[in-house]
Write an enzyme that holds these catalytic residues in place. Structure first.
Site, PDB file in Angstrom:
ATOM      1  N   HIS A 122       0.769  -1.138  -0.115  1.00 54.22           N
ATOM      2  CA  HIS A 122       0.104  -0.134  -0.229  1.00 54.22           C
ATOM      3  C   HIS A 122       0.945   1.104   0.104  1.00 54.22           C
ATOM      4  O   HIS A 122       1.882   1.230   0.817  1.00 54.22           O
ATOM      5  CB  HIS A 122      -0.897   0.073   1.056  1.00 54.22           C
ATOM      6  CG  HIS A 122      -1.796   0.934   1.160  1.00 54.22           C
ATOM      7  ND1 HIS A 122      -1.804   2.157   2.208  1.00 54.22           N
ATOM      8  CD2 HIS A 122      -3.020   1.279   0.560  1.00 54.22           C
ATOM      9  CE1 HIS A 122      -2.870   3.014   1.985  1.00 54.22           C
ATOM     10  NE2 HIS A 122      -3.583   2.621   0.926  1.00 54.22           N
ATOM     11  N   SER A 146      -6.184  -0.318  -5.982  1.00 50.31           N
ATOM     12  CA  SER A 146      -6.611  -0.796  -4.392  1.00 50.31           C
ATOM     13  C   SER A 146      -7.468  -1.965  -4.619  1.00 50.31           C
ATOM     14  O   SER A 146      -7.813  -2.549  -5.427  1.00 50.31           O
ATOM     15  CB  SER A 146      -7.174   0.439  -3.767  1.00 50.31           C
ATOM     16  OG  SER A 146      -8.288   0.739  -4.485  1.00 50.31           O
ATOM     17  N   MET A 181      -7.859  12.201  -5.768  1.00 51.19           N
ATOM     18  CA  MET A 181      -9.347  11.825  -5.399  1.00 51.19           C
ATOM     19  C   MET A 181      -9.342  10.398  -5.642  1.00 51.19           C
ATOM     20  O   MET A 181      -8.738   9.859  -6.626  1.00 51.19           O
ATOM     21  CB  MET A 181     -10.137  12.690  -6.247  1.00 51.19           C
ATOM     22  CG  MET A 181      -9.802  12.530  -7.764  1.00 51.19           C
ATOM     23  SD  MET A 181     -11.135  13.160  -8.847  1.00 51.19           S
ATOM     24  CE  MET A 181     -11.965  11.515  -9.110  1.00 51.19           C
ATOM     25  N   LYS A 230     -19.582   7.526 -14.934  1.00 52.14           N
ATOM     26  CA  LYS A 230     -18.411   8.193 -15.229  1.00 52.14           C
ATOM     27  C   LYS A 230     -17.264   7.804 -14.170  1.00 52.14           C
ATOM     28  O   LYS A 230     -15.908   7.470 -14.858  1.00 52.14           O
ATOM     29  CB  LYS A 230     -18.661   9.809 -15.168  1.00 52.14           C
ATOM     30  CG  LYS A 230     -19.804  10.263 -16.113  1.00 52.14           C
ATOM     31  CD  LYS A 230     -20.131  11.578 -16.040  1.00 52.14           C
ATOM     32  CE  LYS A 230     -20.988  12.181 -16.967  1.00 52.14           C
ATOM     33  NZ  LYS A 230     -21.312  13.566 -16.766  1.00 52.14           N
TER      34      LYS A 230
END
Length: 355
Positions: A122, A146, A181, A230
Site C-alpha cells: 500500500h 486498490s 481523489m 463516469k
C-alpha cells in the site's frame, strides 16, 4: 455512538511515535523514517484515513512477513521516456518515494516520463509524491490500484477498487496545486476513519450486503462510483494503467489488504510526468497557474459558501493549521503508539471491509 476523545499532538511527536512503532515491528530505520514522514503528512492535511490510523495494520503485516523489509529495487528503463520501477513488494511509501529520483530525472531528460511502479505494498496518499514532483517544476499525474470494494455501475457485486487519481502542477508561489481523489464517492479509508471516530457516514457513500444505501460504516459491503458510469469508467482506466499495463493482477484479482497479512500484495502504480518547459517558458507557465488560482478566488460565491477554493487547496490550509496548532488524533491510536505492543486488534484474514 459518540465521537472518540482526541489528543492534540505535534507533528514531530507523532512522527517519532510512528517511526518507533514501525522499527519495533521490524522495518529498517530508513524505511520507517520515510513511512512516518508520509503518514504524518496525511494527518496534517486532514486525510486521517491514510495517517496514524494505518500504523497498526502496517506493523502487523511487517511482523508477519507480508512486506519485504529488504527489497531489491531496480529502475528498468524500457524506452526513451518509459520505465518500470521494480518494488520487490517493499513498504509502499518508501519504495515509491525512492522511485521519484529516477522518475523526475527521466522526465527532465526526455520531456515526459511514464513510469510504472511494479509490485509494492500500500502506497498511501498520492498527493505526497505529486507535491514533490511539482516542486521540481514538473506536471504530475498518478494512478494506483486498490482492493476490490466497489460495486460497478449496474452491478451487484464488487469488482474494482477505489482506484485514485491525482494531479499536480507548479505555481509561481511556494506551494504547487495538488489534488488527489478516489474514483468512488468516498475512499474506503474515510469509512475506516468514521469507524474509529464512531461517526455515521452519508447514505451516498456505500451500500450494505443487500445493495441498499447505508449510514452505518460497520455495515458497508460495497462502495459506489463517483457520478455513476463516469466514475466506473475512470476506475477501469486506472486499473488498466496501474495493473494490466504492468502485467499485474487486475480487477477482482487485486489482492485484499486484509486477506492474508503474510502474503505480498503485488500492487501497481503509474506516474505520468510532463516537463512544461518543453512547451513554453516555465516561469510564464507558473504565472498562468497562479493567475488561475487568483481568478478562482475572485469568483462570486454561491449561497452558503465564503470562498471558491482551487481543487486541493483545503488540504494546504489544513497543513498550515496543523503546523501552527498541532494535529488531533483519536486517543486510542495514541495509546497504541505509546504502548509496547506491535499490534493489538489483529487484522489478519478479515474480509475486504475489515477494520
Amino acid at each position: 455512538m459518540t465521537e472518540e476523545t482526541k489528543v492534540n499532538i505535534t507533528a514531530e511527536r507523532l512522527h517519532k511515535l510512528i517511526k518507533d512503532k514501525l522499527v519495533l515491528a521490524g522495518l529498517p530505520e530508513e524505511q520507517a523514517e520515510e513511512t512516518s514522514n508520509h503518514l504524518v503528512y496525511a494527518d496534517m492535511i486532514g486525510v486521517h484515513s491514510h495517517g496514524a490510523v494505518r500504523v497498526e495494520y502496517y506493523s502487523e503485516r511487517i511482523s508477519k512477513g507480508g512486506i519485504n523489509t529488504n527489497p531489491q529495487l531496480e529502475f528498468e528503463q524500457t524506452g526513451p521516456s518509459t520505465a518500470i520501477y521494480h518494488g520487490d513488494n517493499g513498504q509502499g511509501h518508501f519504495v515509491v518515494n525512492k522511485s521519484l529520483e529516477d522518475v523526475i530525472r527521466l522526465a527532465k531528460e526526455s520531456g515526459v516520463a511514464v513510469v510504472g511502479i511494479s509490485r509494492v505494498g500500500h502506497t498511501g496518499t498520492l498527493s505526497y509524491y505529486l507535491r514533490k514532483i511539482a516542486k521540481q517544476d514538473l506536471i504530475g499525474i498518478a494512478v494506483t490500484q486498490s482492493d476490490p470494494m466497489v460495486v460497478p455501475y449496474g452491478g451487484a457485486e464488487v469488482y474494482y477498487g477505489t482506484n485514485p487519481i491525482a494531479f499536480s502542477a507548479p505555481t509561481a508561489g511556494n506551494d504547487p496545486i495538488v489534488f488527489d481523489m478516489a474514483t468512488t464517492v468516498q475512499a474506503w479509508g474515510k469509512i475506516l476513519d468514521a469507524r474509529s471516530k464512531g461517526n455515521e457516514i452519508p447514505d451516498t457513500w456505500a451500500v450494505d450486503a443487500s445493495g441498499t444505501p447505508t449510514t452505518d460504516p460497520h455495515n458497508v459491503a460495497g462502495l459506489v462510483p463517483i457520478a455513476g458510469p463516469k466514475g466506473y469508467g475512470l476506475m477501469m482506466m486506472v486499473d488498466i494503467l496501474a495493473g494490466v499495463l504492468l502485467g499485474l493482477p487486475f480487477g477482482s484479482s487485486v489482492s485484499s489488504m486484509y486477506h492474508d497479512l503474510s502474503e505480498k500484495r503485488n500492487l501497481g502504480q503509474t506516474f505520468i510526468v510532463i516537463d512544461p518547459s518543453r512547451f513554453r517558458d516555465i516561469e510564464a507557465f507558473k504565472n498562468d497557474i497562479t493567475q488561475t488560482i487568483d481568478e478562482l478566488h475572485n469568483i462570486p460565491t454561491a449561497p452558503g459558501f465564503d470562498q471558491v477554493y482551487y481543487p486541493g487547496e483545503l488540504s494546504l490550509i489544513a497543513m498550515e493549521k496543523s503546523q501552527n496548532e498541532g494535529i488531533d488524533i483519536p486517543k486510542s491510536i495514541i495509546d497504541y503508539l505509546e504502548s509496547n505492543e506491535i499490534f493489538i486488534n489483529s487484522s489478519d484474514h478479515k474480509g475486504i471491509f475489515a477494520d
